[in-house]
Design a protein around this motif. Structure first.
Motif, PDB file in Angstrom:
ATOM      1  N   GLY A   1       0.818  -1.211   0.000  1.00 51.02           N
ATOM      2  CA  GLY A   1       0.000   0.000   0.000  1.00 51.02           C
ATOM      3  C   GLY A   1       0.847   1.255   0.000  1.00 51.02           C
ATOM      4  N   GLU A   2       1.926   1.244   0.761  1.00 51.88           N
ATOM      5  CA  GLU A   2       2.814   2.410   0.810  1.00 51.88           C
ATOM      6  C   GLU A   2       3.500   2.634  -0.535  1.00 51.88           C
ATOM      7  N   GLU A   3       3.895   1.544  -1.187  1.00 48.99           N
ATOM      8  CA  GLU A   3       4.510   1.689  -2.509  1.00 48.99           C
ATOM      9  C   GLU A   3       3.560   2.371  -3.488  1.00 48.99           C
ATOM     10  N   LYS A   4       2.287   1.978  -3.449  1.00 46.18           N
ATOM     11  CA  LYS A   4       1.316   2.557  -4.376  1.00 46.18           C
ATOM     12  C   LYS A   4       1.117   4.046  -4.104  1.00 46.18           C
ATOM     13  N   VAL A   5       1.017   4.397  -2.832  1.00 45.25           N
ATOM     14  CA  VAL A   5       0.855   5.817  -2.481  1.00 45.25           C
ATOM     15  C   VAL A   5       2.045   6.620  -2.984  1.00 45.25           C
ATOM     16  N   TRP A   6       3.244   6.075  -2.786  1.00 42.73           N
ATOM     17  CA  TRP A   6       4.441   6.789  -3.215  1.00 42.73           C
ATOM     18  C   TRP A   6       4.470   6.953  -4.734  1.00 42.73           C
ATOM     19  N   SER A   7       4.280   5.883  -5.468  1.00 39.12           N
ATOM     20  CA  SER A   7       4.384   5.948  -6.925  1.00 39.12           C
ATOM     21  C   SER A   7       3.294   6.844  -7.519  1.00 39.12           C
ATOM     22  N   ASP A   8       2.109   6.844  -6.908  1.00 40.05           N
ATOM     23  CA  ASP A   8       1.028   7.701  -7.387  1.00 40.05           C
ATOM     24  C   ASP A   8       1.349   9.179  -7.209  1.00 40.05           C
ATOM     25  N   ASN A   9       2.100   9.511  -6.160  1.00 39.06           N
ATOM     26  CA  ASN A   9       2.360  10.919  -5.833  1.00 39.06           C
ATOM     27  C   ASN A   9       3.741  11.408  -6.266  1.00 39.06           C
ATOM     28  N   ALA A  10       4.661  10.475  -6.534  1.00 38.55           N
ATOM     29  CA  ALA A  10       6.014  10.877  -6.927  1.00 38.55           C
ATOM     30  C   ALA A  10       6.149  11.058  -8.434  1.00 38.55           C
ATOM     31  N   GLY A  11       5.102  10.706  -9.178  1.00 39.41           N
ATOM     32  CA  GLY A  11       5.148  10.893 -10.626  1.00 39.41           C
ATOM     33  C   GLY A  11       5.737   9.729 -11.375  1.00 39.41           C
ATOM     34  N   GLU A  12       5.555   8.514 -10.872  1.00 40.47           N
ATOM     35  CA  GLU A  12       6.036   7.349 -11.612  1.00 40.47           C
ATOM     36  C   GLU A  12       5.364   7.315 -12.985  1.00 40.47           C
ATOM     37  N   GLY A  13       6.118   7.066 -14.004  1.00 42.01           N
ATOM     38  CA  GLY A  13       5.576   7.044 -15.359  1.00 42.01           C
ATOM     39  C   GLY A  13       5.673   8.381 -16.056  1.00 42.01           C
ATOM     40  N   GLU A  14       5.934   9.444 -15.307  1.00 34.35           N
ATOM     41  CA  GLU A  14       6.107  10.764 -15.912  1.00 34.35           C
ATOM     42  C   GLU A  14       7.570  10.958 -16.303  1.00 34.35           C
ATOM     43  N   PRO A  15       7.832  11.697 -17.358  1.00 36.35           N
ATOM     44  CA  PRO A  15       9.229  11.913 -17.776  1.00 36.35           C
ATOM     45  C   PRO A  15       9.985  12.765 -16.770  1.00 36.35           C
ATOM     46  N   GLY A  16      11.290  12.621 -16.787  1.00 38.06           N
ATOM     47  CA  GLY A  16      12.124  13.448 -15.928  1.00 38.06           C
ATOM     48  C   GLY A  16      12.400  12.828 -14.574  1.00 38.06           C
TER      49      GLY A  16
ATOM     50  N   GLY B   1      16.784   8.674  -6.469  1.00 36.46           N
ATOM     51  CA  GLY B   1      15.753   9.357  -7.243  1.00 36.46           C
ATOM     52  C   GLY B   1      14.634   8.448  -7.690  1.00 36.46           C
ATOM     53  N   ASP B   2      14.393   7.366  -6.940  1.00 36.03           N
ATOM     54  CA  ASP B   2      13.383   6.376  -7.312  1.00 36.03           C
ATOM     55  C   ASP B   2      11.975   6.951  -7.165  1.00 36.03           C
ATOM     56  N   LYS B   3      11.205   6.896  -8.253  1.00 42.99           N
ATOM     57  CA  LYS B   3       9.821   7.374  -8.220  1.00 42.99           C
ATOM     58  C   LYS B   3       8.820   6.242  -8.021  1.00 42.99           C
ATOM     59  N   SER B   4       9.313   5.012  -7.909  1.00 44.23           N
ATOM     60  CA  SER B   4       8.435   3.867  -7.749  1.00 44.23           C
ATOM     61  C   SER B   4       8.303   3.436  -6.294  1.00 44.23           C
ATOM     62  N   ILE B   5       9.411   3.479  -5.548  1.00 41.06           N
ATOM     63  CA  ILE B   5       9.354   3.074  -4.143  1.00 41.06           C
ATOM     64  C   ILE B   5       9.923   4.186  -3.264  1.00 41.06           C
TER      65      ILE B   5
END
Length: 312
Positions: free
Chosen positions: A192-207, A249-253
């Motif tokens: 659940g924490e991983e999902k919250v992080w990736s949703d808010n950190a911009g996983e899948g977005e460039p940069g 700089g991990d946007k997934s975890i």
């Protein structure tokens, strides 16, 4: 769950991008185990400066197929079982992940996940339901331990991304446990924490991960709290040396949170090594320009651990 492990090795015929998996809980029963994998193998084939062996093993009435990569000389080698990230993943080819290990005298076994390549069954498990994939990983270890060219006391796990949840669970079921575990971008937080992080950190977005996005994701993480599958109880059970490599700089975890959990557990007397490469992202092993030391650090740690095992 959108955890990704972007390991793109097109030059070696491997594209292994791990994202969310479908499936349902019934495909991953709580009782899943692989205690008698009944391995079979073909004759070793010389391929350049190494040997390759086709290996098959059976877990939960499903035959999985993979390749064992061995140094060219005959011997009894230490080995690692590669544990994939999520979604459909084929076995690794002889590329940047496998070659450095084999060149240093460490065999590598990588198999097609269920329903992928030559492996039977259906891919994949539901997020947080890791019993079946953990059972398969255990079956791969047992298959290697049965071979005369592998030292059964020196077999370890090496995995990426979602393997951070799978490997501790798999290791907790093995008797004896593996000799070591090496994880790259492997979360120690809950699903659940991983999902919250990736949703808010911009996983899948460039940069890259920006300071603003990191602050937003950190706040969201604190507000949400832990939920879903928690690997921490299984990490606490680990009795063998463990290595965790992260990209800052991990946007997934959430790396900071994952490191904090590991340090708390390490303080209880665990032989854990934790390394963070500032600026590197989730695809740590293949983003050499941002973390050129990562592959070398992993090989060096395994060699050091191997030396300690030899000394007993």
């Amino acid at each position: 769950m959108r955890l990704r492990s972007t390991f793109l090795f097109l030059a070696f015929g491997l594209v292994a991008v791990a994202g969310g998996c479908g499936g349902d809980a019934t495909s991953d029963p709580e009782s899943a185990r692989c205690e008698n994998p009944s391995p079979t193998s073909d004759q070793a084939t010389e391929v350049g400066d190494h040997r390759e062996v086709a290996v098959r093993f059976t877990c939960e009435d499903t035959v999985l197929a993979g390749t064992l990569y061995l140094p060219s000389a005959e011997g009894r080698y230490p080995a690692v079982v590669w544990v994939h990230g999520s979604e459909e993943q084929p076995r690794l080819g002889y590329g940047p992940i496998v070659a450095p290990l084999v060149e240093h005298g460490i065999a590598v076994f990588s198999y097609d996940k269920r329903g992928v390549g030559e492996s039977e069954g259906d891919c994949c498990t539901s997020p947080g339901k890791y019993n079946l994939v953990a059972a398969d990983a255990d079956g791969a270890v047992l298959a290697l331990r049965s071979r005369s060219d592998i030292d059964p006391s020196r077999v370890g796990f090496y995995g990426v991304s979602e393997a951070g949840w799978v490997v501790p669970l798999a290791d907790s079921r093995l008797q004896p446990p593996v000799a070591f575990t090496a994880l790259v971008s492997g979360p120690s937080v809950t699903t659940g924490e991983e999902k919250v992080w990736s949703d808010n950190a911009g996983e899948g977005e460039p940069g890259p991960l920006t300071a603003e996005k990191k602050a937003e994701a950190t706040q969201a993480l604190e507000e949400a709290g832990a939920s879903g599958f928690d690997p921490a109880p299984y990490i606490k059970q680990m009795q063998t040396p463990g290595l965790w490599l992260f990209g800052g700089g991990d946007k997934s975890i959430p790396v900071d949170r994952s490191v904090a959990i590991l340090k708390q557990i390490k303080a209880q007397g665990k032989d854990f090594t934790i390394v963070v490469f500032p600026g590197a992202d989730h695809g740590l092993v293949d983003t050499v320009p941002t973390a050129p030391e990562a592959p070398k650090a992993l090989v060096s740690w395994i060699e050091k651990t191997e030396d300690a095992l030899k000394r007993g």
